[in-house]
Write a protein that holds these residues in place. Structure first.
Motif, PDB file in Angstrom:
ATOM      1  N   HIS A   1       0.521   6.336   0.131  1.00 51.24           N
ATOM      2  CA  HIS A   1      -0.612   7.494   0.109  1.00 51.24           C
ATOM      3  C   HIS A   1      -0.457   7.813  -0.646  1.00 51.24           C
ATOM      4  O   HIS A   1       0.056   8.222  -0.953  1.00 51.24           O
ATOM      5  CB  HIS A   1      -0.877   7.489   2.087  1.00 51.24           C
TER       6      HIS A   1
ATOM      7  N   GLY B   1      -9.611   6.200   8.244  1.00 49.11           N
ATOM      8  CA  GLY B   1      -9.327   5.036   6.980  1.00 49.11           C
ATOM      9  C   GLY B   1      -8.434   5.931   6.398  1.00 49.11           C
ATOM     10  O   GLY B   1      -7.660   5.555   5.113  1.00 49.11           O
ATOM     11  N   ASP B   2      -8.620   7.687   6.753  1.00 56.60           N
ATOM     12  CA  ASP B   2      -7.001   8.515   5.654  1.00 56.60           C
ATOM     13  C   ASP B   2      -5.802   8.175   6.603  1.00 56.60           C
ATOM     14  O   ASP B   2      -6.464   7.622   7.948  1.00 56.60           O
ATOM     15  CB  ASP B   2      -7.945   9.679   5.618  1.00 56.60           C
ATOM     16  N   ASP B   3      -5.008   8.796   6.097  1.00 56.54           N
ATOM     17  CA  ASP B   3      -3.472   8.745   7.237  1.00 56.54           C
ATOM     18  C   ASP B   3      -3.395   9.970   8.221  1.00 56.54           C
ATOM     19  O   ASP B   3      -3.323  11.054   8.061  1.00 56.54           O
ATOM     20  CB  ASP B   3      -2.877   9.152   5.839  1.00 56.54           C
TER      21      ASP B   3
ATOM     22  N   ARG C   1      -9.244   2.944   0.877  1.00 60.06           N
ATOM     23  CA  ARG C   1      -9.635   3.021   1.709  1.00 60.06           C
ATOM     24  C   ARG C   1     -10.135   4.261   2.096  1.00 60.06           C
ATOM     25  O   ARG C   1      -9.586   5.773   2.128  1.00 60.06           O
ATOM     26  CB  ARG C   1      -7.872   2.963   2.454  1.00 60.06           C
ATOM     27  N   THR C   2     -11.761   4.126   2.611  1.00 62.25           N
ATOM     28  CA  THR C   2     -11.903   5.572   2.679  1.00 62.25           C
ATOM     29  C   THR C   2     -11.832   5.538   4.305  1.00 62.25           C
ATOM     30  O   THR C   2     -12.579   4.638   4.601  1.00 62.25           O
ATOM     31  CB  THR C   2     -13.682   4.766   1.806  1.00 62.25           C
TER      32      THR C   2
ATOM     33  N   ASN D   1      -6.954   6.897  -1.045  1.00 64.64           N
ATOM     34  CA  ASN D   1      -8.041   7.293   0.376  1.00 64.64           C
ATOM     35  C   ASN D   1      -9.317   8.027  -0.258  1.00 64.64           C
ATOM     36  O   ASN D   1      -9.491   7.889  -1.228  1.00 64.64           O
ATOM     37  CB  ASN D   1      -7.376   8.839   0.871  1.00 64.64           C
TER      38      ASN D   1
ATOM     39  N   HIS E   1      -3.305  -1.452  -2.744  1.00 64.73           N
ATOM     40  CA  HIS E   1      -4.438   0.255  -2.550  1.00 64.73           C
ATOM     41  C   HIS E   1      -3.744   1.129  -2.179  1.00 64.73           C
ATOM     42  O   HIS E   1      -2.565   1.352  -1.637  1.00 64.73           O
ATOM     43  CB  HIS E   1      -5.374  -0.813  -1.604  1.00 64.73           C
TER      44      HIS E   1
ATOM     45  N   MET F   1       0.731  -1.257   0.111  1.00 59.27           N
ATOM     46  CA  MET F   1       0.240  -0.076   0.038  1.00 59.27           C
ATOM     47  C   MET F   1       1.096   1.078  -0.198  1.00 59.27           C
ATOM     48  O   MET F   1       1.600   0.939   0.362  1.00 59.27           O
ATOM     49  CB  MET F   1      -1.035  -0.124   0.762  1.00 59.27           C
TER      50      MET F   1
END
Length: 231
Positions: free
Chosen positions: A106, A184-186, A162-163, A146, A143, A104
């Motif tokens: 971001h 779910g976000d970073d 990733r919601t 976001n 994945h 994954m």
């Protein structure tokens, strides 16, 4: 979920679905996560070593995702560390210590769908996945997206998205409504030191902060939005 504590809370409430925890402070004991069948993402050689230590102590196989840095420059396995991570994972897989689940990353400009850096990050993730496969490390899923990218860039969806804030019914795009961090976000906690020559390296969402010299970065989960501090 973001943290192991959150994942364990779900397990205590009877949630048996797959759960991934990916944000870990230094010195995290991964033993409880392994015993509760929580999937773990690692962002550095150090974290992977700590996870493998927990595998040895608990005799529980770890289901592992690797978070790689494709340009956010604040968390994730760097290109410098990536070959060592792959070597460790290949050995651990052969020993039965890990199941290789995911890779994954971001997005920097997820809320700017047309920004070309989104495509660059997607290509970097694709390239790192292919490089792992060439080294005998086969991830089941990849994945990247976001909330904003999941809503606007289906071409970057890879195998899942990733919601976070979108699940709450709020718009993750500033022009369409308020924006704030969600599980779910970073929202990240570790410190990292930029590699030699990291001057002028752009950091975090929007690349609005620029390191003028080699620097150590810390992400502090206090308030909203997350604070990025360099020294």
């Amino acid at each position: 979920m973001a943290t192991i504590d959150e994942a364990l809370a779900l397990r205590r409430e009877g949630i048996r679905s797959p759960v991934l925890a990916w944000l870990h402070s230094p010195g995290t004991d991964f033993g409880a996560a392994l015993q509760a069948d929580v999937e773990v993402a690692v962002s550095s050689v150090r974290q992977l070593a700590e996870l493998l230590d927990a595998v040895e102590r608990t005799s529980h196989t770890a289901t592992v995702t690797v978070k790689v840095d494709t340009g956010l420059n604040r968390n994730g396995v760097s290109t410098v560390e990536y070959p060592q991570v792959l070597t460790l994972l290949r050995r651990a897989k052969a020993d039965g210590a890990v199941r290789l689940r995911g890779i994954m990353s971001h997005l920097v400009h997820g809320d700017d769908p047309d920004n070309p850096f989104n495509d660059l990050q997607a290509q970097r993730l694709t390239d790192m996945t292919a490089h792992a496969r060439d080294k005998g490390v086969h991830f089941e899923i990849a994945h990247l997206c976001n909330s904003p990218a999941a809503m606007t860039r289906p071409d970057l969806a890879f195998d899942m998205v990733r919601t976070g804030i979108a699940v709450y019914g709020q718009s993750p795009i500033p022009e369409r409504g308020d924006m704030g961090p969600a599980p779910g976000d970073d929202t990240e906690m570790p410190c990292r030191t930029g590699p030699p020559g990291a001057r002028r390296r752009r950091v975090s969402y929007g690349h609005t902060w620029v390191a003028e010299r080699d620097t150590t970065l810390a992400l502090l989960p206090i308030g909203s939005p997350t604070v990025c501090s360099g020294h």
